[in-house]
Structure formats: C-alpha cells, structure tokens
Enzyme design. Sequence first.
Site, short mmCIF file in Angstrom:
data_model
loop_
_atom_site.label_atom_id
_atom_site.label_comp_id
_atom_site.label_asym_id
_atom_site.label_seq_id
_atom_site.Cartn_x
_atom_site.Cartn_y
_atom_site.Cartn_z
N TYR A 108 29.36 -10.12 23.96
CA TYR A 108 30.53 -9.30 23.62
C TYR A 108 31.85 -10.08 23.61
O TYR A 108 32.89 -9.50 23.30
CB TYR A 108 30.63 -8.12 24.60
CG TYR A 108 29.44 -7.18 24.52
CD1 TYR A 108 29.12 -6.56 23.32
CD2 TYR A 108 28.64 -6.94 25.62
CE1 TYR A 108 28.02 -5.70 23.23
CE2 TYR A 108 27.55 -6.08 25.55
CZ TYR A 108 27.24 -5.47 24.35
OH TYR A 108 26.16 -4.63 24.26
N ALA A 141 26.66 2.69 23.95
CA ALA A 141 25.28 3.17 24.10
C ALA A 141 25.09 4.59 23.56
O ALA A 141 23.99 4.95 23.10
CB ALA A 141 24.87 3.10 25.57
N ARG A 169 19.34 -6.94 17.56
CA ARG A 169 19.04 -6.76 18.98
C ARG A 169 17.81 -5.85 19.16
O ARG A 169 17.01 -5.72 18.25
CB ARG A 169 20.29 -6.22 19.68
CG ARG A 169 21.48 -7.18 19.56
CD ARG A 169 22.70 -6.67 20.27
NE ARG A 169 22.45 -6.49 21.69
CZ ARG A 169 23.26 -5.81 22.52
NH1 ARG A 169 24.38 -5.28 22.03
NH2 ARG A 169 22.96 -5.69 23.78
N GLU A 216 32.25 3.62 12.09
CA GLU A 216 31.50 3.19 13.29
C GLU A 216 31.60 1.67 13.40
O GLU A 216 31.36 0.97 12.41
CB GLU A 216 30.03 3.61 13.14
CG GLU A 216 29.14 3.06 14.24
CD GLU A 216 27.67 3.46 14.05
OE1 GLU A 216 27.37 4.49 13.41
OE2 GLU A 216 26.83 2.70 14.55
N ASN A 246 33.67 3.03 18.50
CA ASN A 246 32.57 2.26 19.06
C ASN A 246 32.02 3.14 20.19
O ASN A 246 32.54 3.13 21.30
CB ASN A 246 33.02 0.91 19.60
CG ASN A 246 31.83 0.10 20.12
OD1 ASN A 246 30.71 0.60 20.19
ND2 ASN A 246 32.09 -1.15 20.48
N PRO A 265 31.09 4.03 26.66
CA PRO A 265 30.80 3.55 28.01
C PRO A 265 30.63 2.03 28.10
O PRO A 265 30.09 1.40 27.20
CB PRO A 265 29.48 4.25 28.37
CG PRO A 265 28.89 4.67 27.06
CD PRO A 265 30.05 4.94 26.16
N ASN A 266 31.13 1.53 29.23
CA ASN A 266 31.03 0.11 29.61
C ASN A 266 31.96 -0.81 28.83
O ASN A 266 32.04 -2.00 29.13
CB ASN A 266 29.57 -0.40 29.52
CG ASN A 266 28.65 0.36 30.45
OD1 ASN A 266 28.95 0.45 31.65
ND2 ASN A 266 27.60 0.95 29.93
N ARG A 314 31.75 -8.41 30.90
CA ARG A 314 30.42 -7.91 30.61
C ARG A 314 29.72 -8.78 29.56
O ARG A 314 30.20 -8.90 28.44
CB ARG A 314 30.59 -6.49 30.06
CG ARG A 314 29.34 -5.84 29.63
CD ARG A 314 29.62 -4.59 28.82
NE ARG A 314 28.38 -3.98 28.42
CZ ARG A 314 28.24 -3.15 27.41
NH1 ARG A 314 29.30 -2.80 26.69
NH2 ARG A 314 27.08 -2.65 27.10
N HIS A 330 30.84 -1.93 15.97
CA HIS A 330 30.21 -2.56 17.14
C HIS A 330 30.61 -4.02 17.19
O HIS A 330 30.71 -4.67 16.14
CB HIS A 330 28.68 -2.47 17.06
CG HIS A 330 28.19 -1.07 17.00
ND1 HIS A 330 28.12 -0.27 18.10
CD2 HIS A 330 27.79 -0.32 15.94
CE1 HIS A 330 27.67 0.93 17.73
NE2 HIS A 330 27.48 0.92 16.43
C1 DQA Z 1 27.88 -1.97 21.33
C2 DQA Z 1 26.36 -2.03 21.04
C3 DQA Z 1 25.62 -0.97 21.82
O1 DQA Z 1 24.22 -1.05 21.54
C4 DQA Z 1 25.81 -1.18 23.30
O2 DQA Z 1 25.19 -0.15 24.04
C5 DQA Z 1 27.25 -1.33 23.70
C6 DQA Z 1 28.15 -2.06 22.82
C7 DQA Z 1 28.66 -3.09 20.64
O3 DQA Z 1 29.87 -2.95 20.49
O4 DQA Z 1 28.07 -4.12 20.25
O5 DQA Z 1 27.65 -0.92 24.78
O6 DQA Z 1 28.36 -0.73 20.83
#
Ligand code: DQA
Length: 146
Positions: free
Chosen positions: A22, A76, A106, A97, A73, A9-10, A17, A99
């Site tokens: 990011y 959240a 964080r 995994e 990825n 998501p997002n 964003r 990110h």
């Molecule tokens: C994320 C890190 C997550 O904590 C966050 O909710 C994201 C992006 C990253 O790529 O840094 O949406 O996965």
Amino acid sequence: MRLLVLHGPNLNLLGQREPGLYGSSNLEAIDGALRQQAAGLGVELACFQSNHEGALVDRIQQAAGTCDGIVINAAAYTHTSVAIRDALLAVALPFVEVHLSNTHARERFRHRSLLADRALGVICGFGPTSYGLGLEGLVAHLRAAA
Ligand code: DQA
C-alpha cells in the site's frame, strides 16, 4: 461542484500497514494531495474514513443532495458489503471505485467487487495515484454531463 472521497476500513493505517502493498503515504497525505488537486480543478472536496460499515452508509446517505459524486475506496467492504452497494444505488450519485493495490493480481476473494458493475469506472494498482485518477475522471464526467 462538490465531491466526496470515502475511505473504508484499515485505510487509517496507511503508511504503516503492509507498506510493500500500500506504499508509505499516510491517509492525511493522500487527502492533502486530493484537496490540492480538487482546488486546482475548482471543485470542493470532503474526505471521510471509517472502519465501520454503518458509518460509511450514513455518510453516503448524507451525500444525497449535498454532493455531485463520490470517489470510494471501500477497502475490504468492496468484496462483501451489500449495504454500501445499496446506499450508493439509493443516493444515485455517480461514483468511481478506486484501490491502491491491483486487486486482480491478489487473492481470488479480492477479484470480486460488489460495487464495480454500478461504478462509472474502476481504477486500481496505482497507489495513491488511483485516487487522483478517479477524481480527475469523475470531474471530467460531471463536466461533460452538465
Ligand atoms: C484495497 C484492496 C482491498 O482488497 C483491501 O481489503 C484493502 C485495500 C486497496 O486499496 O488496494 O483494505 O481497497
């Protein structure tokens, strides 16, 4: 070799964003660079993004028998989703995994991952390069195992 890149998501909002966290690349650019990298490595790549947990679970289930590994990825959902963990374990495909941000630098709630202990590896903090490193590691692992 066929691989799947999953974005949670997002991540469709990348580029707009929180660019300080990011970066400025959008998802299309990230997927484009990964496709190029995959072509150079001689592997097929499918990319999928969803804001919905169930859609990500469905896509992971579809990967069974059609994909050799997953770069994920989960955004959240990394920190909350038993359903995504269970789907990854159900299909029993090796996964990495990734990110963009260093989640350990964080908020505390981002330090916990429900996926990491079952991942082949975890890469975070390198922006879009985290995906590329994850892809490279996954391909090397699968080639060594073949
Ligand atoms: C994320 C890190 C997550 O904590 C966050 O909710 C994201 C992006 C990253 O790529 O840094 O949406 O996965």
